[in-house]
Design a protein around this motif. Structure first.
Motif, PDB file in Angstrom:
ATOM      1  N   ASN A   1       0.824  -1.198   0.000  1.00 27.94           N
ATOM      2  CA  ASN A   1       0.000   0.000   0.000  1.00 27.94           C
ATOM      3  C   ASN A   1       0.863   1.254   0.000  1.00 27.94           C
ATOM      4  O   ASN A   1       1.921   1.285   0.636  1.00 27.94           O
ATOM      5  CB  ASN A   1      -0.911   0.017   1.234  1.00 27.94           C
TER       6      ASN A   1
ATOM      7  N   GLY B   1      -6.434   3.645  -4.084  1.00 33.12           N
ATOM      8  CA  GLY B   1      -5.853   2.892  -2.974  1.00 33.12           C
ATOM      9  C   GLY B   1      -4.905   3.690  -2.112  1.00 33.12           C
ATOM     10  O   GLY B   1      -4.544   3.256  -1.011  1.00 33.12           O
TER      11      GLY B   1
ATOM     12  N   LYS C   1      -8.968   7.235   1.994  1.00 29.53           N
ATOM     13  CA  LYS C   1      -8.445   6.311   0.993  1.00 29.53           C
ATOM     14  C   LYS C   1      -9.023   6.726  -0.353  1.00 29.53           C
ATOM     15  O   LYS C   1     -10.222   7.000  -0.471  1.00 29.53           O
ATOM     16  CB  LYS C   1      -8.803   4.857   1.308  1.00 29.53           C
TER      17      LYS C   1
END
Length: 404
Positions: free
Chosen positions: A250, A271, A364
């Motif tokens: 991530n 993301g 996010k």
């Protein structure tokens, strides 16, 4: 006798009126938007900050204590010496009472010294260094929108708590990046995570391939991006090309703006985790205000600096009205006494060190399929109060804070 009495009454009213008017210097309140009109931050601030300040003036009614409010602006060119020269001229010879935006930490610190020496109001919405409310703090300065501590803490703490407990940092090799790295590393470790590695790169790097390969090889769950501007956007784009997010790691940005997300596109930014103090699509009030702003600005989506500039100018004008004067020291005290209330701040405190205690949000970035319309870019992951976000006064180096 009646005529004499009436004459005395009229004279008394004129004296009172003149005394009241004398509380506004130069018979006007002038606000300077000191910003980047031509450099690397201009797409975020510049004319958009000017529009935000003007919108606040218009919403206030265009006058305060019966006197007109005017907006002036200048380009500091991201140079501290130019900012100091401009602000000195504004304060000394052009009747400017308050300055806002001041994008860039070096620019803001230089301007703060000029404002301090003249007891003038500084409303910082575009600079993130914690020194402004730390060891360099001033009684006539307030810092809006964000700072490096809050954004490093918000992203690092919350992502670690939610399972991202191993980190590798890509860090821009100058003071800004070093500060973000130090703060974020501390918050990762305080929340039970581990920093498994980091690499520094020179400012303005066009190629991040070797740095991203090191991050990928570390197997860290989270790659922290301690950088901003063009470097950040290049890193995000190249991370997508390397398939880093697709393979399970991530990306977490410590400082990024919604306009950057729009610039690279959701297909690339999806993301990404980030922290912000303002999102235009949060609720009905933020949407209504943002719609009005976008209509005025040709469709520009307001970012946290835009919102902070509007909020700071509006609160300043309310404080001038309440104080009955534009005297810098008096108005600054009134600004700290009054809670900040506007379309996104509700009973927000301005601390003695000048820190405006906004909420912050961990976001996010949505995928293209999740986004339903332009600007529908974020999903709220966590909400943090001002007390949870910003450096505690107990840790402050601000000389205005009484210490035992």
């Amino acid at each position: 006798m009646k005529a004499k009495t009436l004459g005395l009454a009229i004279a008394a009213l004129l004296i009172v009126s003149e005394a009241a008017n004398a509380q506004i210097s130069d018979d006007a309140v002038k606000i300077g938007v000191l910003t980047d009109h031509s450099g690397g931050f201009a797409y975020l601030v510049g004319k958009h900050s000017v529009e935000a300040a003007q919108m606040a003036v218009d919403d206030f009614g265009g006058k305060v204590l019966g006197k007109p409010i005017t907006i002036v602006t200048a380009d500091h060119q991201n140079k501290a010496d130019i900012a100091a020269t401009l602000s000195r001229k504004w304060f000394d010879t052009e009747g400017v009472d308050a300055v806002t935006d001041v994008a860039g930490s070096a620019v803001a610190l230089a301007t703060q010294e000029i404002a301090r020496s003249r007891n003038k109001i500084l409303l910082i919405s575009g600079a993130a260094t914690t020194e402004l409310t730390g060891k360099a703090c001033s009684g006539t300065t307030s810092q809006w929108s964000y700072d490096t501590y809050a954004f490093a803490k918000g992203t690092a703490s919350q992502v670690t708590k939610q399972g991202g407990n191993s980190w590798f940092f890509l860090t821009s090799d100058y003071a800004f990046g070093h500060s973000l790295l130090a703060d974020a590393s501390r918050f990762v470790e305080e929340n039970g995570g581990k920093v498994v590695g980091s690499v520094r790169f020179p400012f303005g790097s066009p190629d991040f391939s070797s740095f991203l390969l090191q991050a990928q090889a570390s197997k860290a769950k989270v790659i922290g991006l301690a950088m901003s501007g063009a470097d950040l956007l290049n890193a995000i784009k190249q991370a997508r090309e390397f398939g880093i997010v697709q393979s399970g790691q991530n990306l977490a940005s410590l400082v990024i703006y919604i306009n950057d997300i729009e610039g690279v596109g959701l297909d690339i930014a999806q993301g990404l985790t980030l922290t912000t103090s303002f999102y235009w699509d949060t609720n009905d009030e933020t949407r209504a205000w943002s719609k009005r702003f976008m209509e005025r600005s040709g469709g520009f989506i307001p970012n946290l600096i835009t919102a902070g500039t509007y909020a700071s100018v509006l609160h300043y004008l309310k404080a001038v009205q309440a104080a009955g004067t534009d005297d810098g020291k008096v108005v600054a005290a009134k600004m700290r006494e009054m809670p900040v209330n506007d379309f996104y701040n509700k009973n927000v405190e301005i601390r003695a060190d000048g820190r405006v205690m906004h909420k912050t949000y961990l976001m996010k970035v949505k995928s293209p399929s999740e986004s339903q319309y332009r600007g529908d870019y974020y999903r709220v992951v966590a909400e943090m109060s001002g007390e949870q976000s910003f450096k505690p006064l107990a840790d402050s180096q601000c000389p205005l804070i009484a210490t035992k």
